[in-house]
Design a protein around this motif. Structure first.
Motif, short mmCIF file in Angstrom:
data_model
loop_
_atom_site.label_atom_id
_atom_site.label_comp_id
_atom_site.label_asym_id
_atom_site.label_seq_id
_atom_site.Cartn_x
_atom_site.Cartn_y
_atom_site.Cartn_z
N ALA A 186 10.39 12.23 3.51
CA ALA A 186 9.60 12.47 2.33
C ALA A 186 9.04 14.05 2.35
N GLN A 187 8.96 14.61 1.14
CA GLN A 187 8.58 15.98 0.90
C GLN A 187 6.89 15.98 0.94
N GLU A 188 6.32 16.67 1.77
CA GLU A 188 4.87 17.00 1.91
C GLU A 188 4.41 17.59 0.50
N ALA A 189 3.18 17.45 0.32
CA ALA A 189 2.62 18.09 -1.11
C ALA A 189 3.48 17.92 -2.34
N SER A 190 4.00 16.74 -2.55
CA SER A 190 4.99 16.69 -3.78
C SER A 190 4.68 15.60 -4.54
N GLU A 191 3.34 15.10 -4.52
CA GLU A 191 3.02 14.21 -5.21
C GLU A 191 3.23 14.36 -6.81
N PRO A 192 3.75 13.31 -7.73
CA PRO A 192 3.95 11.95 -7.28
C PRO A 192 5.20 11.30 -6.76
N LYS A 193 6.29 12.56 -6.32
CA LYS A 193 7.41 12.40 -5.94
C LYS A 193 7.22 11.33 -4.53
N PHE A 194 6.45 12.06 -3.85
CA PHE A 194 6.05 10.96 -2.54
C PHE A 194 4.45 10.89 -2.42
N GLY B 11 14.13 7.55 6.57
CA GLY B 11 13.66 8.80 6.73
C GLY B 11 12.66 9.11 5.82
N ASP B 12 12.64 8.34 4.73
CA ASP B 12 11.48 8.23 3.55
C ASP B 12 10.24 7.92 3.90
N GLN B 13 9.92 7.48 5.09
CA GLN B 13 8.81 7.03 5.64
C GLN B 13 8.29 8.35 6.48
N GLY C 102 -1.91 -3.27 4.36
CA GLY C 102 -3.25 -2.78 5.17
C GLY C 102 -2.86 -1.62 6.05
N LYS C 103 -1.49 -1.22 5.84
CA LYS C 103 -1.26 -0.11 6.68
C LYS C 103 -0.86 1.33 6.00
N PRO C 104 -1.07 2.55 6.37
CA PRO C 104 -0.49 3.59 5.53
C PRO C 104 1.13 3.63 5.48
N ALA C 105 1.40 3.86 4.27
CA ALA C 105 2.95 3.96 4.15
C ALA C 105 3.07 5.10 3.10
N ILE C 106 4.35 5.30 2.71
CA ILE C 106 4.69 6.47 1.90
C ILE C 106 5.32 5.70 0.46
N GLY C 107 4.90 5.88 -0.71
CA GLY C 107 5.38 5.54 -1.74
C GLY C 107 5.84 6.78 -2.73
N GLY C 108 5.82 6.27 -3.98
CA GLY C 108 6.18 7.62 -4.93
C GLY C 108 7.32 7.14 -6.01
N ILE D 65 12.69 5.29 -6.62
CA ILE D 65 14.20 5.46 -6.75
C ILE D 65 15.19 4.97 -5.80
N MET D 66 14.92 5.15 -4.59
CA MET D 66 15.67 4.79 -3.60
C MET D 66 15.73 3.42 -3.28
N ARG D 67 14.61 2.69 -3.24
CA ARG D 67 14.64 1.35 -3.19
C ARG D 67 15.22 0.62 -4.43
N ALA D 68 15.37 1.16 -5.50
CA ALA D 68 16.23 0.57 -6.60
C ALA D 68 17.59 0.92 -6.63
N LEU D 69 18.14 2.17 -6.00
CA LEU D 69 19.57 2.42 -5.72
C LEU D 69 19.93 1.25 -4.53
N GLU D 70 19.12 1.18 -3.64
CA GLU D 70 19.50 0.05 -2.72
C GLU D 70 19.69 -1.41 -3.21
N LYS D 71 18.82 -1.59 -4.26
CA LYS D 71 19.08 -2.95 -4.98
C LYS D 71 20.42 -3.16 -5.64
N VAL D 72 20.84 -1.96 -6.52
CA VAL D 72 21.89 -1.80 -7.05
C VAL D 72 22.99 -1.80 -6.28
N ASP D 73 23.12 -1.34 -5.24
CA ASP D 73 24.25 -0.93 -4.35
C ASP D 73 23.63 -1.52 -2.97
#
Length: 256
Positions: free
Chosen positions: A29-37, A70-72, A44-50, A55-63
Motif C-alpha cells: 500500500a503506497q503511503e500518501a496516495s489517497e484515495p488509491k490507498f 501486502g496491500d495491508q 473496529g480495527k484500522p485497515a487499508i482500503g481505497g 480493484i485487487m479484491r475485485a480481481l480476486e473475485k473474477v479469478d
C-alpha cells in the motif's frame, strides 16, 4: 483403505482448479496516495482500503486463483520501487507510464483510472495563473511543492523551467509548507487533494486553481520477472472488470 487410491484421489484433487494453491501476487500500500490507498475502519480495527484495494479484491473475485498480499502494509513509494527491483514485489497498482516506471515495470494496457492534477495556493494569494509559462516566469516566487518519489515530479520536470520542491513525503507536510510560504503552489491529484486539504483543516485557508491542469492515466505495473501465465491471468481479470464497468464503478466511489 489402501494408500494408493488415497494418494491418487489427492493428486486428482490437486489437479483441479479448486484444489490448486493460490497464485500469490505480492504488493504494498503506497503511503500518501489517497484515495488509491486510504486508512479505513474494518470491524473496529484500522485497515487499508481505497481504489487499489477494491480493484485487487475485485480481481480476486473474477479469478479466485489470484491472491494479492501486502496491500495491508504501508510503504513509501521509494521503498516500493526498491522492492520491485529486488524481486520482493510483483505488482504496483496505480502506476503512471513515465520513463522511470516503464524502465522497471511491465505495464498492462487496461487503464485503471484517470485523474486530474490541480494546483493549490493559499486562500489569501490572489494570483491568477493561466498556463505553465505563467508559473515559469515567476522564477523563485513560483515554487511548486510535490511529493517525493511520485510521478508528478517527473511530469513537472519534463515540462521544463519550473521550480520544484519534492522533499515532502505527505500532503500534510506540503500543505504546511504552503501555509508557511515555503512554496507558492502544491500540485497533487484529484481525487485526493481536496480530502487532504479537509483532513488538514485548511478548507478556508487553501484554494484550488482552475488552471493549469494535467490529466494522467494510471495502470497496473507488474514485475518484469513475473511469470507470463500470472501476467496473463491478471490482464484477463482486468479486462473483465473493464468490460463489466466495475473499474469505473470503483473509481466513482471515491470521487470528491
Amino acid at each position: 483403505m489402501k494408500l494408493l487410491p488415497v494418494l491418487s484421489a489427492l493428486l486428482l484433487f490437486l489437479c483441479q482448479p479448486n484444489g490448486m494453491a493460490s497464485t500469490i501476487i505480492r504488493t504494498a500500500a503506497q503511503e500518501a496516495s489517497e484515495p488509491k490507498f486510504i486508512t479505513i475502519n474494518q470491524q473496529g480495527k484500522p485497515a487499508i482500503g481505497g481504489i487499489c484495494v477494491d480493484i485487487m479484491r475485485a480481481l480476486e473475485k473474477v479469478d479466485p486463483d489470484l491472491k494479492f498480499v501486502g496491500d495491508q502494509t504501508w510503504q513509501p513509494r521509494v521503498r516500493i520501487d526498491v522492492g520491485m527491483k529486488a524481486g520482493n514485489i510483483d505488482a504496483f497498482c496505480g502506476a503512471q507510464r513515465i520513463e522511470r516506471n516503464t524502465s522497471q515495470y511491465h505495464f498492462l494496457d487496461t487503464v485503471l483510472f484517470t485523474v486530474s492534477y490541480l494546483l493549490a495556493v493559499r486562500a489569501d494569494d490572489d494570483i491568477d495563473i493561466q498556463n505553465w509559462d505563467d508559473i515559469r516566469q515567476l522564477g523563485n516566487k513560483g515554487v511548486i511543492l510535490a511529493l517525493h518519489g511520485f510521478g508528478i515530479v517527473d511530469i513537472l520536470e519534463k515540462i521544463g523551467g519550473l521550480k520544484i520542491d519534492s522533499g515532502a513525503t505527505s500532503s500534510l507536510s506540503n500543505l504546511n509548507k504552503l501555509m508557511a510560504g515555503r512554496g507558492r503552489f502544491y500540485c497533487h491529484r484529484s481525487p485526493g487533494i481536496r480530502l487532504s486539504i479537509q483532513q488538514a483543516g485548511l478548507e478556508n485557508k487553501v484554494r484550488l486553481l482552475a488552471r493549469p491542469q494535467l490529466s494522467e492515466k494510471f495502470y497496473m505495473g507488474l514485475s518484469k520477472t513475473l511469470p507470463a501465465d500470472q501476467t496473463k491471468r491478471i490482464n484477463n481479470a482486468l479486462l473483465s472488470l473493464e468490460n463489466s464497468g466495475e473499474l469505473r464503478r470503483i473509481f466513482e466511489k471515491y470521487q470528491e
